[in-house]
Design an enzyme around this catalytic site. Structure first.
Site, PDB file in Angstrom:
ATOM      1  N   ASP A  46      -4.772   3.575  -1.883  1.00 43.21           N
ATOM      2  CA  ASP A  46      -5.862   3.990  -1.007  1.00 43.21           C
ATOM      3  C   ASP A  46      -6.306   5.402  -1.354  1.00 43.21           C
ATOM      4  O   ASP A  46      -5.532   6.356  -1.219  1.00 43.21           O
ATOM      5  CB  ASP A  46      -5.420   3.931   0.459  1.00 43.21           C
ATOM      6  CG  ASP A  46      -5.234   2.503   0.943  1.00 43.21           C
ATOM      7  OD1 ASP A  46      -6.175   1.708   0.772  1.00 43.21           O
ATOM      8  OD2 ASP A  46      -4.165   2.192   1.488  1.00 43.21           O
TER       9      ASP A  46
ATOM     10  N   GLY B 112      -0.547   2.195   9.513  1.00 46.36           N
ATOM     11  CA  GLY B 112       0.166   1.926  10.750  1.00 46.36           C
ATOM     12  C   GLY B 112      -0.691   1.598  11.951  1.00 46.36           C
ATOM     13  O   GLY B 112      -0.209   1.608  13.085  1.00 46.36           O
TER      14      GLY B 112
ATOM     15  N   HIS C  72      -8.500   1.248  -4.125  1.00 46.08           N
ATOM     16  CA  HIS C  72      -9.455   1.079  -3.028  1.00 46.08           C
ATOM     17  C   HIS C  72     -10.093   2.428  -2.734  1.00 46.08           C
ATOM     18  O   HIS C  72      -9.455   3.322  -2.168  1.00 46.08           O
ATOM     19  CB  HIS C  72      -8.700   0.528  -1.810  1.00 46.08           C
ATOM     20  CG  HIS C  72      -9.543   0.309  -0.606  1.00 46.08           C
ATOM     21  ND1 HIS C  72      -8.999   0.014   0.621  1.00 46.08           N
ATOM     22  CD2 HIS C  72     -10.894   0.327  -0.419  1.00 46.08           C
ATOM     23  CE1 HIS C  72      -9.973  -0.132   1.509  1.00 46.08           C
ATOM     24  NE2 HIS C  72     -11.124   0.065   0.901  1.00 46.08           N
TER      25      HIS C  72
ATOM     26  N   GLY D 242       1.394  -2.249   4.226  1.00 46.22           N
ATOM     27  CA  GLY D 242       1.938  -0.907   4.051  1.00 46.22           C
ATOM     28  C   GLY D 242       3.221  -0.680   4.810  1.00 46.22           C
ATOM     29  O   GLY D 242       4.317  -0.816   4.266  1.00 46.22           O
TER      30      GLY D 242
ATOM     31  N   HIS E 289      -1.298  -1.405  -4.247  1.00 47.69           N
ATOM     32  CA  HIS E 289      -2.559  -1.021  -3.603  1.00 47.69           C
ATOM     33  C   HIS E 289      -2.574   0.488  -3.407  1.00 47.69           C
ATOM     34  O   HIS E 289      -1.656   1.068  -2.811  1.00 47.69           O
ATOM     35  CB  HIS E 289      -2.695  -1.727  -2.255  1.00 47.69           C
ATOM     36  CG  HIS E 289      -4.043  -1.569  -1.627  1.00 47.69           C
ATOM     37  ND1 HIS E 289      -5.129  -2.340  -1.979  1.00 47.69           N
ATOM     38  CD2 HIS E 289      -4.485  -0.714  -0.668  1.00 47.69           C
ATOM     39  CE1 HIS E 289      -6.178  -1.982  -1.261  1.00 47.69           C
ATOM     40  NE2 HIS E 289      -5.817  -0.989  -0.464  1.00 47.69           N
TER      41      HIS E 289
ATOM     42  N   GLY F 227      -2.915  -3.471   9.244  1.00 48.43           N
ATOM     43  CA  GLY F 227      -2.063  -3.952  10.330  1.00 48.43           C
ATOM     44  C   GLY F 227      -1.430  -5.311  10.103  1.00 48.43           C
ATOM     45  O   GLY F 227      -1.022  -5.967  11.067  1.00 48.43           O
TER      46      GLY F 227
ATOM     47  N   ASP G 212      -6.837  -6.127   4.565  1.00 47.11           N
ATOM     48  CA  ASP G 212      -6.094  -4.869   4.646  1.00 47.11           C
ATOM     49  C   ASP G 212      -6.159  -4.296   6.043  1.00 47.11           C
ATOM     50  O   ASP G 212      -7.240  -4.063   6.576  1.00 47.11           O
ATOM     51  CB  ASP G 212      -6.696  -3.890   3.631  1.00 47.11           C
ATOM     52  CG  ASP G 212      -5.995  -2.543   3.613  1.00 47.11           C
ATOM     53  OD1 ASP G 212      -5.005  -2.357   4.333  1.00 47.11           O
ATOM     54  OD2 ASP G 212      -6.448  -1.669   2.848  1.00 47.11           O
TER      55      ASP G 212
ATOM     56  N   MET H 169     -11.547  -5.264   5.937  1.00 50.69           N
ATOM     57  CA  MET H 169     -10.681  -4.345   6.669  1.00 50.69           C
ATOM     58  C   MET H 169     -10.430  -4.891   8.075  1.00 50.69           C
ATOM     59  O   MET H 169     -11.371  -5.244   8.784  1.00 50.69           O
ATOM     60  CB  MET H 169     -11.340  -2.964   6.773  1.00 50.69           C
ATOM     61  CG  MET H 169     -11.504  -2.241   5.448  1.00 50.69           C
ATOM     62  SD  MET H 169      -9.939  -1.903   4.593  1.00 50.69           S
ATOM     63  CE  MET H 169      -9.053  -0.938   5.841  1.00 50.69           C
TER      64      MET H 169
ATOM     65  N   MET I 193     -12.108   4.658  -0.689  1.00 48.23           N
ATOM     66  CA  MET I 193     -12.692   4.932   0.625  1.00 48.23           C
ATOM     67  C   MET I 193     -13.296   6.315   0.569  1.00 48.23           C
ATOM     68  O   MET I 193     -12.827   7.259   1.216  1.00 48.23           O
ATOM     69  CB  MET I 193     -11.619   4.806   1.712  1.00 48.23           C
ATOM     70  CG  MET I 193     -11.223   3.374   1.979  1.00 48.23           C
ATOM     71  SD  MET I 193      -9.870   3.228   3.158  1.00 48.23           S
ATOM     72  CE  MET I 193      -8.480   3.276   2.027  1.00 48.23           C
TER      73      MET I 193
ATOM     74  N   SER J 263       0.839  -1.189   0.000  1.00 56.63           N
ATOM     75  CA  SER J 263       0.000   0.000   0.000  1.00 56.63           C
ATOM     76  C   SER J 263       0.876   1.242   0.000  1.00 56.63           C
ATOM     77  O   SER J 263       1.650   1.477   0.944  1.00 56.63           O
ATOM     78  CB  SER J 263      -0.910   0.021   1.230  1.00 56.63           C
ATOM     79  OG  SER J 263      -1.542   1.276   1.354  1.00 56.63           O
TER      80      SER J 263
ATOM     81  N   PHE K 287      -6.084   5.616   8.134  1.00 54.30           N
ATOM     82  CA  PHE K 287      -4.674   5.888   8.380  1.00 54.30           C
ATOM     83  C   PHE K 287      -3.863   4.598   8.322  1.00 54.30           C
ATOM     84  O   PHE K 287      -4.369   3.525   8.661  1.00 54.30           O
ATOM     85  CB  PHE K 287      -4.473   6.540   9.752  1.00 54.30           C
ATOM     86  CG  PHE K 287      -5.169   7.861   9.904  1.00 54.30           C
ATOM     87  CD1 PHE K 287      -4.569   9.028   9.479  1.00 54.30           C
ATOM     88  CD2 PHE K 287      -6.434   7.922  10.468  1.00 54.30           C
ATOM     89  CE1 PHE K 287      -5.224  10.248   9.603  1.00 54.30           C
ATOM     90  CE2 PHE K 287      -7.092   9.133  10.607  1.00 54.30           C
ATOM     91  CZ  PHE K 287      -6.488  10.296  10.166  1.00 54.30           C
TER      92      PHE K 287
ATOM     93  N   MET L 141      -8.806   8.351  -0.341  1.00 56.54           N
ATOM     94  CA  MET L 141      -9.616   8.798   0.789  1.00 56.54           C
ATOM     95  C   MET L 141     -10.094  10.228   0.564  1.00 56.54           C
ATOM     96  O   MET L 141      -9.349  11.055   0.036  1.00 56.54           O
ATOM     97  CB  MET L 141      -8.803   8.715   2.082  1.00 56.54           C
ATOM     98  CG  MET L 141      -8.205   7.350   2.357  1.00 56.54           C
ATOM     99  SD  MET L 141      -7.267   7.345   3.897  1.00 56.54           S
ATOM    100  CE  MET L 141      -6.510   5.707   3.812  1.00 56.54           C
TER     101      MET L 141
END
Length: 220
Positions: A36, A146, A67, A198, A34, A178, A176, A138, A69, A9, A144, A38
């Site tokens: 993201d 991390g 993706h 990520g 990937h 952690g 996706d 998810m 979001m 990611s 976010f 947002m």
């Protein structure tokens, strides 16, 4: 067992060197990139849009997994497809006419996916599952990079895998949030076929070594 795909990611990469970062993870063994997207409404963060996807497409040799979001994703499908998205995933929480949106994505010859937040029940995809190419679970609350992996989502991944198997269709199960070396085995055992990673990759000192470490854990 089919190869488990790894999708770095770019949310966690160094954006000052985005092009080089993408080339480096591709060389290290990434199966797809990937991306993201947002909007600051559906999730409390704002990231990138079609222009960045278009720029990445010019240098990437592998599939772009976009993706969305964002609220009202149906309004932006054509923009991201035109920019070069190979897979477009929307959230079931954001689209009131999800069948229509999935149909639009597939009409362009692209893969269509649906994503669920941690608290969204799998029943929300029960009637759309036979239309999609991918389901994204998810394992953090999106917005976010991390964040800490929510371990209880492993039950949800297993149930999603069972739902997919009952269809008899080749639907990818993407996870996706952690995912790191210490929990990747559990995620794969639960049924994931695509792993979005990520910080575990982009914050490592050596991408090739990190991919080898992850592959060894998965295949071991």
């Amino acid at each position: 067992m089919n190869k488990i795909q790894i999708a770095p990611s770019i949310l966690s990469c160094n954006f000052l060197h985005l092009g080089q970062e993408i080339k480096d993870v591709e060389e290290a063994g990434a199966d797809m990139i990937h991306i993201d997207v947002m909007d600051g409404h559906f999730v409390p963060n704002i990231t990138i849009g079609p222009m960045v996807v278009e720029a990445i497409k010019k240098i990437s040799k592998i599939s772009l997994d976009v993706h969305l979001m964002i609220e009202n994703p149906d309004m932006y499908i054509n923009n991201f497809v035109d920019a070069g998205a190979d897979i477009v995933t929307i959230h079931v929480e954001t689209d009131s006419h999800i069948f229509r949106t999935i149909e639009v994505i597939k009409s362009h010859g692209k893969k269509a996916g649906v994503s669920l937040n941690p608290s969204t029940p799998l029943s929300s995809v029960e009637y759309i599952i036979n239309e999609v190419d991918l389901i994204l679970i998810m394992t953090v609350n999106p917005g976010f990079g991390g964040q800490k992996y929510i371990r209880s989502m492993e039950k949800k991944i297993k149930k999603a895998k069972e739902m997919i198997e009952k269809t008899g269709r080749a639907i990818d199960l993407e996870v996706d949030g952690g995912i790191k070396a210490q929990n990747v085995k559990k995620v794969v055992e639960a049924g994931a076929s695509i792993l979005v990673m990520g910080t575990e990759i982009f914050h490592s000192k050596n991408y090739k070594e990190k991919f080898l470490e992850i592959r060894k854990i998965i295949e071991g």
